[in-house]
Design an enzyme around this catalytic site. Structure first.
Site, PDB file in Angstrom:
ATOM      1  N   ILE A  32      20.781  -0.978  32.689  1.00  0.00           N
ATOM      2  CA  ILE A  32      20.323  -0.398  31.414  1.00  0.00           C
ATOM      3  C   ILE A  32      20.362   1.129  31.547  1.00  0.00           C
ATOM      4  O   ILE A  32      19.334   1.792  31.713  1.00  0.00           O
ATOM      5  CB  ILE A  32      18.914  -0.932  31.026  1.00  0.00           C
ATOM      6  CG1 ILE A  32      18.848  -2.462  31.150  1.00  0.00           C
ATOM      7  CG2 ILE A  32      18.557  -0.476  29.619  1.00  0.00           C
ATOM      8  CD1 ILE A  32      19.744  -3.244  30.217  1.00  0.00           C
ATOM      9  N   GLU A  33      21.586   1.644  31.485  1.00  0.00           N
ATOM     10  CA  GLU A  33      21.752   3.109  31.499  1.00  0.00           C
ATOM     11  C   GLU A  33      21.570   3.605  30.065  1.00  0.00           C
ATOM     12  O   GLU A  33      21.137   2.859  29.186  1.00  0.00           O
ATOM     13  CB  GLU A  33      23.119   3.476  32.079  1.00  0.00           C
ATOM     14  CG  GLU A  33      24.282   2.905  31.326  1.00  0.00           C
ATOM     15  CD  GLU A  33      25.636   3.400  31.840  1.00  0.00           C
ATOM     16  OE1 GLU A  33      25.694   4.392  32.570  1.00  0.00           O
ATOM     17  OE2 GLU A  33      26.650   2.774  31.499  1.00  0.00           O
ATOM     18  N   SER A  34      21.911   4.850  29.775  1.00  0.00           N
ATOM     19  CA  SER A  34      21.772   5.347  28.410  1.00  0.00           C
ATOM     20  C   SER A  34      22.671   4.528  27.490  1.00  0.00           C
ATOM     21  O   SER A  34      23.786   4.174  27.895  1.00  0.00           O
ATOM     22  CB  SER A  34      22.171   6.822  28.363  1.00  0.00           C
ATOM     23  OG  SER A  34      21.849   7.367  27.116  1.00  0.00           O
ATOM     24  N   ARG A  79      20.747   7.444  36.173  1.00  0.00           N
ATOM     25  CA  ARG A  79      21.155   6.346  35.285  1.00  0.00           C
ATOM     26  C   ARG A  79      21.555   5.146  36.143  1.00  0.00           C
ATOM     27  O   ARG A  79      22.231   5.335  37.158  1.00  0.00           O
ATOM     28  CB  ARG A  79      22.359   6.752  34.438  1.00  0.00           C
ATOM     29  CG  ARG A  79      22.196   8.049  33.652  1.00  0.00           C
ATOM     30  CD  ARG A  79      23.563   8.497  33.185  1.00  0.00           C
ATOM     31  NE  ARG A  79      23.592   9.741  32.443  1.00  0.00           N
ATOM     32  CZ  ARG A  79      23.745  10.951  33.006  1.00  0.00           C
ATOM     33  NH1 ARG A  79      23.822  11.082  34.325  1.00  0.00           N
ATOM     34  NH2 ARG A  79      23.815  12.021  32.255  1.00  0.00           N
ATOM     35  N   VAL A 131       9.174  -5.664  45.508  1.00  0.00           N
ATOM     36  CA  VAL A 131       9.763  -6.996  45.699  1.00  0.00           C
ATOM     37  C   VAL A 131      10.817  -6.910  46.796  1.00  0.00           C
ATOM     38  O   VAL A 131      11.746  -6.098  46.737  1.00  0.00           O
ATOM     39  CB  VAL A 131      10.361  -7.522  44.369  1.00  0.00           C
ATOM     40  CG1 VAL A 131      11.103  -8.830  44.590  1.00  0.00           C
ATOM     41  CG2 VAL A 131       9.256  -7.690  43.339  1.00  0.00           C
ATOM     42  N   ALA A 166      15.393  11.676  26.327  1.00  0.00           N
ATOM     43  CA  ALA A 166      14.363  11.310  25.335  1.00  0.00           C
ATOM     44  C   ALA A 166      14.886  11.310  23.901  1.00  0.00           C
ATOM     45  O   ALA A 166      14.177  11.649  22.965  1.00  0.00           O
ATOM     46  CB  ALA A 166      13.155  12.243  25.464  1.00  0.00           C
ATOM     47  N   ILE A 167      16.148  10.928  23.767  1.00  0.00           N
ATOM     48  CA  ILE A 167      16.752  10.884  22.429  1.00  0.00           C
ATOM     49  C   ILE A 167      16.740   9.447  21.909  1.00  0.00           C
ATOM     50  O   ILE A 167      17.106   8.514  22.626  1.00  0.00           O
ATOM     51  CB  ILE A 167      18.231  11.375  22.459  1.00  0.00           C
ATOM     52  CG1 ILE A 167      18.370  12.723  23.193  1.00  0.00           C
ATOM     53  CG2 ILE A 167      18.811  11.444  21.043  1.00  0.00           C
ATOM     54  CD1 ILE A 167      17.623  13.867  22.598  1.00  0.00           C
ATOM     55  N   LYS A 209      27.607  11.198  27.262  1.00  0.00           N
ATOM     56  CA  LYS A 209      27.441  11.921  25.998  1.00  0.00           C
ATOM     57  C   LYS A 209      27.498  13.437  26.177  1.00  0.00           C
ATOM     58  O   LYS A 209      27.443  14.171  25.205  1.00  0.00           O
ATOM     59  CB  LYS A 209      26.144  11.487  25.324  1.00  0.00           C
ATOM     60  CG  LYS A 209      26.267  10.072  24.736  1.00  0.00           C
ATOM     61  CD  LYS A 209      25.061   9.641  23.980  1.00  0.00           C
ATOM     62  CE  LYS A 209      24.192   8.649  24.691  1.00  0.00           C
ATOM     63  NZ  LYS A 209      24.789   7.472  25.257  1.00  0.00           N
ATOM     64  N   HIS A 267      18.871   7.705  20.142  1.00  0.00           N
ATOM     65  CA  HIS A 267      20.260   7.812  19.654  1.00  0.00           C
ATOM     66  C   HIS A 267      20.445   6.930  18.424  1.00  0.00           C
ATOM     67  O   HIS A 267      19.927   5.810  18.382  1.00  0.00           O
ATOM     68  CB  HIS A 267      21.240   7.350  20.742  1.00  0.00           C
ATOM     69  CG  HIS A 267      21.250   8.235  21.951  1.00  0.00           C
ATOM     70  ND1 HIS A 267      21.795   9.496  21.924  1.00  0.00           N
ATOM     71  CD2 HIS A 267      20.783   8.050  23.212  1.00  0.00           C
ATOM     72  CE1 HIS A 267      21.666  10.047  23.140  1.00  0.00           C
ATOM     73  NE2 HIS A 267      21.051   9.196  23.925  1.00  0.00           N
TER      74      HIS A 267
HETATM   75  C1  FAD Z   1      19.981  11.693  32.709  1.00  0.00           C
HETATM   76  C2  FAD Z   1      19.605  10.563  31.800  1.00  0.00           C
HETATM   77  C3  FAD Z   1      19.566  10.741  30.418  1.00  0.00           C
HETATM   78  C4  FAD Z   1      19.223   9.690  29.585  1.00  0.00           C
HETATM   79  N1  FAD Z   1      19.060   9.914  28.250  1.00  0.00           N
HETATM   80  C5  FAD Z   1      18.700   8.897  27.443  1.00  0.00           C
HETATM   81  C6  FAD Z   1      18.457   9.131  26.059  1.00  0.00           C
HETATM   82  O1  FAD Z   1      18.453  10.266  25.593  1.00  0.00           O
HETATM   83  N2  FAD Z   1      18.184   8.066  25.273  1.00  0.00           N
HETATM   84  C7  FAD Z   1      18.161   6.799  25.749  1.00  0.00           C
HETATM   85  O2  FAD Z   1      17.971   5.871  24.974  1.00  0.00           O
HETATM   86  N3  FAD Z   1      18.334   6.556  27.076  1.00  0.00           N
HETATM   87  C8  FAD Z   1      18.568   7.574  27.916  1.00  0.00           C
HETATM   88  N4  FAD Z   1      18.724   7.359  29.250  1.00  0.00           N
HETATM   89  C9  FAD Z   1      18.606   5.989  29.755  1.00  0.00           C
HETATM   90  C10 FAD Z   1      17.160   5.528  29.851  1.00  0.00           C
HETATM   91  O3  FAD Z   1      16.349   6.505  30.454  1.00  0.00           O
HETATM   92  C11 FAD Z   1      17.141   4.234  30.672  1.00  0.00           C
HETATM   93  O4  FAD Z   1      18.064   3.352  30.105  1.00  0.00           O
HETATM   94  C12 FAD Z   1      15.785   3.555  30.675  1.00  0.00           C
HETATM   95  O5  FAD Z   1      14.767   4.465  30.994  1.00  0.00           O
HETATM   96  C13 FAD Z   1      15.843   2.416  31.677  1.00  0.00           C
HETATM   97  O6  FAD Z   1      14.574   1.826  31.764  1.00  0.00           O
HETATM   98  P1  FAD Z   1      14.337   0.702  32.862  1.00  0.00           P
HETATM   99  O7  FAD Z   1      12.989   0.175  32.589  1.00  0.00           O
HETATM  100  O8  FAD Z   1      15.483  -0.231  32.876  1.00  0.00           O
HETATM  101  O9  FAD Z   1      14.420   1.467  34.259  1.00  0.00           O
HETATM  102  P2  FAD Z   1      13.304   2.339  35.066  1.00  0.00           P
HETATM  103  O10 FAD Z   1      12.557   3.232  34.158  1.00  0.00           O
HETATM  104  O11 FAD Z   1      14.040   2.968  36.187  1.00  0.00           O
HETATM  105  O12 FAD Z   1      12.317   1.247  35.604  1.00  0.00           O
HETATM  106  C14 FAD Z   1      12.648   0.373  36.654  1.00  0.00           C
HETATM  107  C15 FAD Z   1      11.384   0.102  37.445  1.00  0.00           C
HETATM  108  O13 FAD Z   1      11.655  -0.883  38.445  1.00  0.00           O
HETATM  109  C16 FAD Z   1      10.886  -0.574  39.576  1.00  0.00           C
HETATM  110  N5  FAD Z   1      11.478  -1.241  40.733  1.00  0.00           N
HETATM  111  C17 FAD Z   1      12.713  -1.044  41.251  1.00  0.00           C
HETATM  112  N6  FAD Z   1      12.891  -1.833  42.318  1.00  0.00           N
HETATM  113  C18 FAD Z   1      11.753  -2.543  42.482  1.00  0.00           C
HETATM  114  C19 FAD Z   1      11.335  -3.516  43.439  1.00  0.00           C
HETATM  115  N7  FAD Z   1      12.125  -3.924  44.434  1.00  0.00           N
HETATM  116  N8  FAD Z   1      10.093  -4.039  43.321  1.00  0.00           N
HETATM  117  C20 FAD Z   1       9.261  -3.641  42.311  1.00  0.00           C
HETATM  118  N9  FAD Z   1       9.621  -2.711  41.396  1.00  0.00           N
HETATM  119  C21 FAD Z   1      10.857  -2.176  41.475  1.00  0.00           C
HETATM  120  C22 FAD Z   1      10.941   0.945  39.654  1.00  0.00           C
HETATM  121  O14 FAD Z   1       9.878   1.483  40.415  1.00  0.00           O
HETATM  122  C23 FAD Z   1      10.866   1.331  38.186  1.00  0.00           C
HETATM  123  O15 FAD Z   1       9.547   1.608  37.784  1.00  0.00           O
HETATM  124  C24 FAD Z   1      18.994   8.406  30.124  1.00  0.00           C
HETATM  125  C25 FAD Z   1      18.988   8.238  31.513  1.00  0.00           C
HETATM  126  C26 FAD Z   1      19.248   9.319  32.346  1.00  0.00           C
HETATM  127  C27 FAD Z   1      19.149   9.165  33.824  1.00  0.00           C
END
Ligand code: FAD
Length: 480
Positions: A334-336, A309, A171, A46-47, A248, A49
């Protein structure tokens, strides 16, 4: 026929949806879970950055810096707690002082303000810094955000502006049929001119439904401790070690709710769902954190958690149309720092990629601000008394630890964004987030959800559908 289908309702999908709602488009978001923000976006550090760390010229650097610059305004519009408390990246060995200089250069190239602070200044800024700390890179524009509300409120705002959301829709396949796509879930099919893949750790699986891909995602687990909120500023900034190939590193930070988090670890996994914690990994987290901050009050620990991640084999965010189909857009790996980047990614995807395949016409009724929430804790005593006189439900405490009233719970249960489980309620209100971890309030919350949704208590799940909190029929038929 939809104009756009977004797959995934995490932070990235939510900000893409919100940006799409600025235009007159027929948009549907699909998620396999029963709530938004139920995967990586709800389990991270939840940073916000600052952007000093990503390699200059990468998409990570670009969207991190832009997203962080947008964060204060976005959090105002969406009513999300955000504090620009600054970050300290700490050197604990002589050789690391040179690395601080290199990181400072990188920050300058990325356009991020930074300053190297010596040992004496560092001790003033962080009285609990470890005896080994020699100096740090201070980035004043780094901050902390509430990741649950950032995602939920971005999606709620999109829904208020006309986007549709279908939960529990996984999906399974996608086919191109003449000029559009057919998206197949476990029990439905949807047609759309454009499809956007924002499926987090599954984004490679979704991308491969359209064409063979030469990249893949490795889930990389990060485990944390959560400490209760207690009096006294134990750390004032986000405190990091120097970054390494693993990321990090283990940080110590307060959160926007006044708790403290310590973590994460960094372990590659095969399983894309497993967020279990293990004691050996956590012991290692504890040891690494103790090298940064002395006397961490681990006796205040109330919970551990883990997130995954979506680490891409390309080592950078993948934000582009697929090779064979311009109308199929991957927002993958889309990792951190993906959370802080999400507002900037959402804007870019719509303005630069969707605009190439669809005509974008401004939605004149678009409202950028979320509808106001009632927040009794933010009111003066007089204001709160007046509120309770008119609406007594705001005077009835449900969660004693986090001080969440019945009124606030009823409010989220009747807003546009569906709230279908105890975990969904917890993310939105903090009921169950406190010292007793829901031991007191969750049975009450179950009956409130049951009554408001007109279902039996045995049908209220803790998290995903089917994981029922009390799997026995109530003799009151769900009435509290
Ligand atoms: C340990 C850790 C620390 C982190 N710290 C930070 C930080 O401090 N600051 C920062 O900026 N980022 C941080 N991140 C990264 C950040 O959390 C992610 O980059 C971000 O939340 C990614 O969002 P997203 O929407 O891509 O993925 P998600 O939040 O994973 O959303 C993807 C969605 O797709 C859905 N989905 C998947 N497959 C299907 C399917 N087949 N059909 C329908 N739906 C599907 C899932 O249910 C989910 O809801 C961190 C991550 C981790 C794990």
């Amino acid at each position: 026929m939809k104009d756009v289908i977004v797959i995934g309702a995490g932070a990235v999908g939510a900000f893409i949806a919100r940006n799409l709602s600025r235009f007159n488009l027929n948009v549907l978001v699909l998620d396999k879970d029963n709530d938004v923000c139920n995967a990586t976006s709800c389990a991270n550090s939840a940073i916000s950055h600052s952007g000093y760390d990503p390699v200059p010229g990468t998409k990570k650097a670009k969207f991190n810096v832009l997203g962080n610059q947008m964060m204060e305004q976005v959090c105002k519009e969406l009513d999300v707690p955000y504090e620009q408390i600054g970050t300290l990246t700490v050197a604990t060995e002589e050789a690391q002082l040179k690395t601080l200089e290199e990181l400072k250069e990188r920050a300058t190239i990325n356009g991020v303000p930074s300053e190297i602070v010596d040992q004496a200044r560092l001790r003033e800024m962080e009285p609990n810094i470890s005896e080994e700390a020699l100096g740090a890179l201070y980035c004043p524009t780094g901050g902390i955000i509430n990741p649950f509300l950032l995602t939920c409120h971005a999606m709620e705002n999109a829904l208020d502006n006309g986007v549709e959301l279908a939960l529990n829709q996984e999906v399974k396949d996608i086919k191109k049929v003449s000029d559009h796509f057919v998206v197949y879930t476990q029990d439905k099919e949807y047609e759309s001119k454009v499809v956007i893949n924002a499926a987090g750790v599954y984004s490679d699986k979704i991308a491969a439904m359209i064409e063979p891909i030469d990249w893949f995602i490795t889930p990389r687990k990060g485990e944390y401790y959560v400490l209760d909120h207690f009096k006294g500023e134990f750390v004032n900034h986000v405190v990091f070690p120097l970054p390494s190939a693993k990321g990090k590193g283990v940080l110590v930070s307060k959160t926007t709710s006044g708790n403290y988090i310590i973590g994460p670890s960094s372990e590659p996994m095969d399983d894309r769902e497993c967020v279990a914690c293990d004691s050996l990994t956590l012991a290692n987290v504890k040891q690494q954190a103790s090298m940064l901050i002395k006397n961490i009050p681990f006796y205040q620990q109330i919970r551990v958690y883990a997130g995954l991640r979506a680490t891409p084999s390309t080592h950078d965010f993948i934000i582009e149309s697929s090779k064979s189909e311009p109308a199929f857009i991957n927002v993958a790996g889309i990792e951190s720092p993906g959370l802080v980047s999400s507002p900037a990614i959402g804007k870019y995807v719509v303005e630069e990629l969707v605009s190439k395949v669809l005509k974008l016409e401004e939605n004149k009724n678009y409202k950028k601000n979320i509808k106001p929430y009632t927040k009794p804790l933010d009111l003066s005593n007089e204001e709160r008394n007046a509120l309770i006189k008119e609406h007594p439900e705001f005077g009835r405490m449900v969660c004693q630890c986090e001080k969440v009233s019945l009124g606030e719970i009823l409010e989220v249960l009747h807003r546009k964004l569906p709230c279908n489980s105890l975990k969904a309620l917890k993310k939105r209100t903090r009921a169950g987030f406190g010292k007793c971890q829901g031991g007191f309030c969750q049975p009450i919350s179950v009956s409130i959800i049951a009554e408001e949704k007109e279902i039996d208590v045995s049908k209220v799940s803790y998290d995903k559908d089917g994981g029922y909190f009390a799997p026995y029929k109530s003799n009151k038929g769900g009435k509290r």
